[in-house]
Design a protein around this motif. Structure first.
Motif, PDB file in Angstrom:
ATOM      1  N   GLU A  36       1.042  -1.509  -0.395  1.00 55.75           N
ATOM      2  CA  GLU A  36      -0.253  -0.118  -0.918  1.00 55.75           C
ATOM      3  C   GLU A  36       1.222   0.998  -0.124  1.00 55.75           C
ATOM      4  O   GLU A  36       2.376   0.772   0.339  1.00 55.75           O
ATOM      5  CB  GLU A  36      -0.549   0.569   1.165  1.00 55.75           C
ATOM      6  CG  GLU A  36      -2.502  -1.113   1.130  1.00 55.75           C
ATOM      7  CD  GLU A  36      -2.963  -1.420   2.343  1.00 55.75           C
ATOM      8  OE1 GLU A  36      -2.781  -0.992   3.511  1.00 55.75           O
ATOM      9  OE2 GLU A  36      -3.586  -1.900   2.702  1.00 55.75           O
ATOM     10  N   ASN A  37       0.320   2.448  -0.156  1.00 51.85           N
ATOM     11  CA  ASN A  37       1.095   3.189   0.091  1.00 51.85           C
ATOM     12  C   ASN A  37       1.712   3.757   1.090  1.00 51.85           C
ATOM     13  O   ASN A  37       1.050   4.161   1.882  1.00 51.85           O
ATOM     14  CB  ASN A  37      -0.351   4.757   0.055  1.00 51.85           C
ATOM     15  CG  ASN A  37       1.171   5.894  -0.263  1.00 51.85           C
ATOM     16  OD1 ASN A  37       2.082   6.174   0.440  1.00 51.85           O
ATOM     17  ND2 ASN A  37      -0.055   6.926  -0.965  1.00 51.85           N
ATOM     18  N   ASN A  38       3.009   4.313   1.111  1.00 53.40           N
ATOM     19  CA  ASN A  38       4.211   4.278   2.805  1.00 53.40           C
ATOM     20  C   ASN A  38       4.308   5.576   2.628  1.00 53.40           C
ATOM     21  O   ASN A  38       5.608   5.406   3.559  1.00 53.40           O
ATOM     22  CB  ASN A  38       4.673   2.581   3.134  1.00 53.40           C
ATOM     23  CG  ASN A  38       6.105   2.543   1.688  1.00 53.40           C
ATOM     24  OD1 ASN A  38       6.024   3.340   1.018  1.00 53.40           O
ATOM     25  ND2 ASN A  38       7.170   1.824   1.413  1.00 53.40           N
ATOM     26  N   TYR A  39       3.994   6.105   1.774  1.00 50.39           N
ATOM     27  CA  TYR A  39       4.668   7.626   2.138  1.00 50.39           C
ATOM     28  C   TYR A  39       3.725   8.195   3.099  1.00 50.39           C
ATOM     29  O   TYR A  39       3.259   7.723   3.881  1.00 50.39           O
ATOM     30  CB  TYR A  39       4.838   8.114   0.571  1.00 50.39           C
ATOM     31  CG  TYR A  39       5.502   8.275  -0.351  1.00 50.39           C
ATOM     32  CD1 TYR A  39       5.742   6.915  -0.954  1.00 50.39           C
ATOM     33  CD2 TYR A  39       5.895   9.242  -1.275  1.00 50.39           C
ATOM     34  CE1 TYR A  39       6.548   6.746  -1.660  1.00 50.39           C
ATOM     35  CE2 TYR A  39       6.829   9.293  -2.424  1.00 50.39           C
ATOM     36  CZ  TYR A  39       7.459   7.489  -2.356  1.00 50.39           C
ATOM     37  OH  TYR A  39       8.148   7.473  -3.478  1.00 50.39           O
ATOM     38  N   PHE A  40       4.600   9.160   3.493  1.00 55.57           N
ATOM     39  CA  PHE A  40       4.175  10.206   4.805  1.00 55.57           C
ATOM     40  C   PHE A  40       4.314  11.484   4.412  1.00 55.57           C
ATOM     41  O   PHE A  40       4.561  11.809   3.805  1.00 55.57           O
ATOM     42  CB  PHE A  40       4.852  10.139   5.786  1.00 55.57           C
ATOM     43  CG  PHE A  40       5.099   8.686   6.506  1.00 55.57           C
ATOM     44  CD1 PHE A  40       4.232   8.989   7.819  1.00 55.57           C
ATOM     45  CD2 PHE A  40       5.511   7.606   6.198  1.00 55.57           C
ATOM     46  CE1 PHE A  40       4.415   7.678   8.631  1.00 55.57           C
ATOM     47  CE2 PHE A  40       5.519   6.552   7.162  1.00 55.57           C
ATOM     48  CZ  PHE A  40       4.902   6.346   8.163  1.00 55.57           C
ATOM     49  N   GLY A  41       2.569  12.117   4.613  1.00 56.72           N
ATOM     50  CA  GLY A  41       2.592  13.658   3.939  1.00 56.72           C
ATOM     51  C   GLY A  41       2.595  14.904   4.996  1.00 56.72           C
ATOM     52  O   GLY A  41       3.275  14.802   6.248  1.00 56.72           O
ATOM     53  N   PHE A  42       3.398  15.671   4.623  1.00 57.80           N
ATOM     54  CA  PHE A  42       2.810  16.652   5.317  1.00 57.80           C
ATOM     55  C   PHE A  42       4.480  17.043   5.800  1.00 57.80           C
ATOM     56  O   PHE A  42       4.570  18.510   6.379  1.00 57.80           O
ATOM     57  CB  PHE A  42       2.136  16.851   6.183  1.00 57.80           C
ATOM     58  CG  PHE A  42       1.296  19.046   6.526  1.00 57.80           C
ATOM     59  CD1 PHE A  42       1.294  19.435   5.958  1.00 57.80           C
ATOM     60  CD2 PHE A  42       1.644  19.058   7.402  1.00 57.80           C
ATOM     61  CE1 PHE A  42       0.390  20.584   5.973  1.00 57.80           C
ATOM     62  CE2 PHE A  42       1.810  20.682   8.164  1.00 57.80           C
ATOM     63  CZ  PHE A  42       1.104  21.117   7.231  1.00 57.80           C
ATOM     64  N   GLY A  43       5.342  16.153   5.577  1.00 56.98           N
ATOM     65  CA  GLY A  43       6.656  16.581   6.010  1.00 56.98           C
ATOM     66  C   GLY A  43       6.834  15.919   7.706  1.00 56.98           C
ATOM     67  O   GLY A  43       5.963  15.575   7.949  1.00 56.98           O
ATOM     68  N   THR A  44       8.347  16.381   7.954  1.00 59.23           N
ATOM     69  CA  THR A  44       8.519  14.862   9.432  1.00 59.23           C
ATOM     70  C   THR A  44       7.165  15.039  10.004  1.00 59.23           C
ATOM     71  O   THR A  44       7.690  16.602  11.003  1.00 59.23           O
ATOM     72  CB  THR A  44       9.733  14.795   9.433  1.00 59.23           C
ATOM     73  OG1 THR A  44      10.277  14.136  10.922  1.00 59.23           O
ATOM     74  CG2 THR A  44      10.521  16.236   9.831  1.00 59.23           C
ATOM     75  N   ASP A  45       7.227  14.074  11.451  1.00 54.16           N
ATOM     76  CA  ASP A  45       6.677  14.645  12.234  1.00 54.16           C
ATOM     77  C   ASP A  45       7.812  14.723  14.016  1.00 54.16           C
ATOM     78  O   ASP A  45       7.177  14.383  15.030  1.00 54.16           O
ATOM     79  CB  ASP A  45       5.420  14.469  12.728  1.00 54.16           C
ATOM     80  CG  ASP A  45       4.877  12.747  12.623  1.00 54.16           C
ATOM     81  OD1 ASP A  45       6.275  12.583  12.025  1.00 54.16           O
ATOM     82  OD2 ASP A  45       3.671  12.565  12.966  1.00 54.16           O
ATOM     83  N   ASN A  46       8.979  13.651  13.092  1.00 53.53           N
ATOM     84  CA  ASN A  46       9.454  13.953  14.449  1.00 53.53           C
ATOM     85  C   ASN A  46      10.267  15.177  14.610  1.00 53.53           C
ATOM     86  O   ASN A  46      10.378  16.192  14.171  1.00 53.53           O
ATOM     87  CB  ASN A  46      11.240  12.921  13.891  1.00 53.53           C
ATOM     88  CG  ASN A  46      10.653  11.634  13.316  1.00 53.53           C
ATOM     89  OD1 ASN A  46       9.521  11.498  13.959  1.00 53.53           O
ATOM     90  ND2 ASN A  46      11.480  10.931  12.546  1.00 53.53           N
ATOM     91  N   ASP A  47      11.268  14.946  16.247  1.00 51.18           N
ATOM     92  CA  ASP A  47      11.241  16.687  16.956  1.00 51.18           C
ATOM     93  C   ASP A  47      13.245  16.808  16.811  1.00 51.18           C
ATOM     94  O   ASP A  47      13.315  16.377  17.359  1.00 51.18           O
ATOM     95  CB  ASP A  47      11.034  16.751  18.108  1.00 51.18           C
ATOM     96  CG  ASP A  47      11.041  17.741  18.536  1.00 51.18           C
ATOM     97  OD1 ASP A  47      11.378  18.620  18.476  1.00 51.18           O
ATOM     98  OD2 ASP A  47      11.471  17.817  19.653  1.00 51.18           O
ATOM     99  N   VAL A  48      13.225  17.189  15.150  1.00 54.57           N
ATOM    100  CA  VAL A  48      14.628  16.643  14.572  1.00 54.57           C
ATOM    101  C   VAL A  48      15.020  18.068  15.035  1.00 54.57           C
ATOM    102  O   VAL A  48      16.414  17.719  16.163  1.00 54.57           O
ATOM    103  CB  VAL A  48      14.443  17.469  12.681  1.00 54.57           C
ATOM    104  CG1 VAL A  48      15.865  17.710  12.643  1.00 54.57           C
ATOM    105  CG2 VAL A  48      13.636  16.469  12.197  1.00 54.57           C
TER     106      VAL A  48
END
Ligand SMILES: Cc1cc2nc3c(=O)[nH]c(=O)nc-3n(C[C@H](O)[C@H](O)[C@H](O)COP(=O)(O)O)c2cc1C
Ligand code: SF4
Length: 524
Positions: free
Chosen positions: A80-92
């Motif tokens: 299935e689509n394994n992409y993530f939208g809107f940019g990282t939500d990690n606290d880089v």
């Protein structure tokens, strides 16, 4: 009154219909095992992101695998689509120890990545296993990503079968774990046979190691290598007990033990008691079977490793591979303090051991295998840059075949049939269907690793360097891995000959990359 009765009987019929559908379908083990109520999990999974905005934890807070990581494994395994939208939500910006990969703007090399899920791309090892010590059955592992040790006993028969069939589909190796070689391991996937302290599958009636049994066993199945287990990250230095009640006739036959009697795995081997006798034993196994032989261990006290490197420096005896398991690694069951606090986490432990081999100039003679959440691509790249040649994955393929991280593996009540011997629970897991998911997952990790190699402008992930990956300390300092782990320049890389060989192999595959240059382009 009549209409209430009609509604009630209508709802009951609908529920019965859903229950029948759940019991008959084969795609979801959870629904087969828990008809009707199991749907709550899928509903919560679907609306989880919206719910969490208001109530609970973020995408990166669950452990050992975060919600994002699990979503990525599930989606990859189902294509299935394994992409993530809107940019990282990690606290880089605020996370200490966050790895970042340095891409290159220009490069002559475009590894053959394809952008479509499901497109197959081989990704072999950059080293020949058993090559440096000229083992009779040396070979170049066809897959950089392979399945780590998990026994039949800790996993169900259908789970082992799904993994073995998946390994055949993905062209990767499947480690038997220390519980012997079961019929579920004989479904086409190539094997690494693990020899634990109890010598299951290759012991005599008294529990002593039996060389002839080992020879017979490895000749009866597609075994490509032997792994001597010294310890594992989640419970180093600890033996095990399989209670008599769980020692079924089948398990007794496979392990070579008595049915219904408590089965003890000692904490240490009886065949060797120091590095000298270990190396003698390694050579005995390798010359008798012709197979490459390695050791698996977690990293604690370094005396063992120093002595191993010392004695291998004479180059007359040696292990063909070293599997380093991080303290963050998984297990079917372990005491809390062992799982939480004994042995170093992968990056620290691995780099300490690698450094000893590199200081002695032995790093190119050994294939380094890593384990400890390395089935997640960013962890995998750090491991490769630090000098890993192969990546072992255990819990990630469990997720791919249906594990929902309920963390009840030690209770025999695994709801998805992955880690249980309970007949009802394990019947829900369809090995054929899940094998395809397991293969899809492995292929996706390989594809992502190739994409990352392309990003770094090299032909293969083994050529990603300790200077290509940096570690962030919040948003004020970034240091290359080389500096963080005290590596000399060049450490972590394969040898010149190994690099040339793998580059030639990768160049033989169709190239991805850019469109042809226009006639006015200024090439360099
Ligand atoms: C259910 C289960 C059973 C395992 N059984 C074994 C085993 O028999 N021998 C072994 O060396 N490691 C065993 N391990 C450890 C894994 O092989 C692996 O080293 C560890 O989980 C790290 O990989 P991961 O983080 O990808 O799970 C087991 C792990 C799990 C989760
Ligand atoms: S008990 Fe939970 S964590 Fe363990 S295998 Fe089953 S679903 Fe996965």
């Amino acid at each position: 009154m009549k209409w209430t009765r009609a509604i009630t009987s209508g709802s009951a019929a609908a529920l019965a219909g859903v229950a029948a559908h759940d019991l008959l379908q084969r795609k979801h083990a959870l629904l087969r095992n828990f008809p009707v109520v199991g749907h709550a999990r899928y509903l919560l999974e679907a609306i989880g992101p919206e719910l969490r905005q208001y109530i609970v934890a973020g995408n990166d807070e669950e452990r050992p695998f975060s919600r994002d990581q699990r979503r990525w494994v599930y989606a990859s395994s189902k294509l299935e689509n394994n992409y993530f939208g809107f940019g990282t939500d990690n606290d880089v910006e605020h996370t200490e120890g966050y790895p970042v990969i340095n891409h290159r703007t220009f490069s002559d090399i475009a590894p053959p990545t394809h952008h479509h899920a499901g497109v197959e791309q081989p990704l072999p090892s950059a080293k020949v296993l058993g090559g440096p010590r000229q083992r009779a059955r040396q070979f170049r592992p066809a897959s950089l990503v392979n399945v780590s040790a998990m026994s039949f006993g800790s996993l169900s028969g259908p789970a082992i079968e799904a993994i073995n069939r998946g390994a055949a589909l993905a062209g990767c190796l499947h480690n038997t774990g220390e519980g012997g070689l079961s019929p579920y391991h004989r479904n086409g996937g190539e094997l690494v046979f693990q020899i634990g302290t109890a010598y299951f599958g290759c012991r005599d009636k008294q529990g002593r190691f039996d060389l002839q049994r080992l020879v017979d066993l490895v000749e009866s199945a597609p075994v490509r290598a032997l792994e001597i287990k010294l310890s594992q990250g989640a419970k180093p230095g600890l033996g095990g007990v399989l209670p008599g009640a769980k020692v079924t006739q089948q398990i007794a036959e496979i392990r070579g033990i008595e049915e219904g009697v408590d089965c003890i795995s000692p904490s240490r081997h009886a065949e060797f008691s120091d590095v000298d006798s270990l190396l003698d034993w390694v050579e005995l196994l390798a010359t008798t079977t012709g197979l490459p032989v390695g050791i698996k261990s977690a990293v604690g006290d370094l005396t063992f490793w120093k002595s191993l490197v010392d004695q291998m420096s004479a180059r007359d005896r040696g292990v063909d591979f070293v599997t380093i398991d991080g303290g963050e690694g998984g297990t079917g069951a372990a005491p809390m303090v062992f799982a939480d606090s004994v042995s170093l986490p992968f990056r620290v432990g691995f780099s300490r051991v690698y450094r000893l081999f590199a200081e002695a100039g032995l790093q190119h003679d050994v294939t380094f295998v890593g384990g400890g959440k390395l089935g997640i691509p960013d962890n995998a790249v750090v491991a490769m840059a630090l000098g890993c040649d192969l990546l072992n994955v255990a819990r990630e393929p469990m997720l791919a075949i249906g594990c929902i991280q309920a963390q009840r593996c030690h209770t025999d009540r695994c709801p998805t049939g992955v880690a249980t011997q309970d007949a009802w629970l394990s019947h829900g897991l369809d090995p054929q269907l899940k094998s395809v998911r397991m293969a899809n997952y492995v292929k996706t990790v390989r594809r992502d690793l190739l994409k990352l190699a392309e990003t770094c402008g090299v032909a293969h992930p083994a050529l990603i360097d300790t200077d290509d990956v940096e570690v962030l300390y919040g948003n004020h300092v970034a240091k290359p891995l080389r500096e963080v782990y005290g590596y000399e320049p060049g450490w972590g890389r394969v040898s010149y000959e190994q690099r040339e060989a793998i580059t030639a192999i990768m160049a033989g595959a169709p190239q991805g990359g850019t469109a042809p240059a226009s006639t006015g382009a200024h090439g360099g």
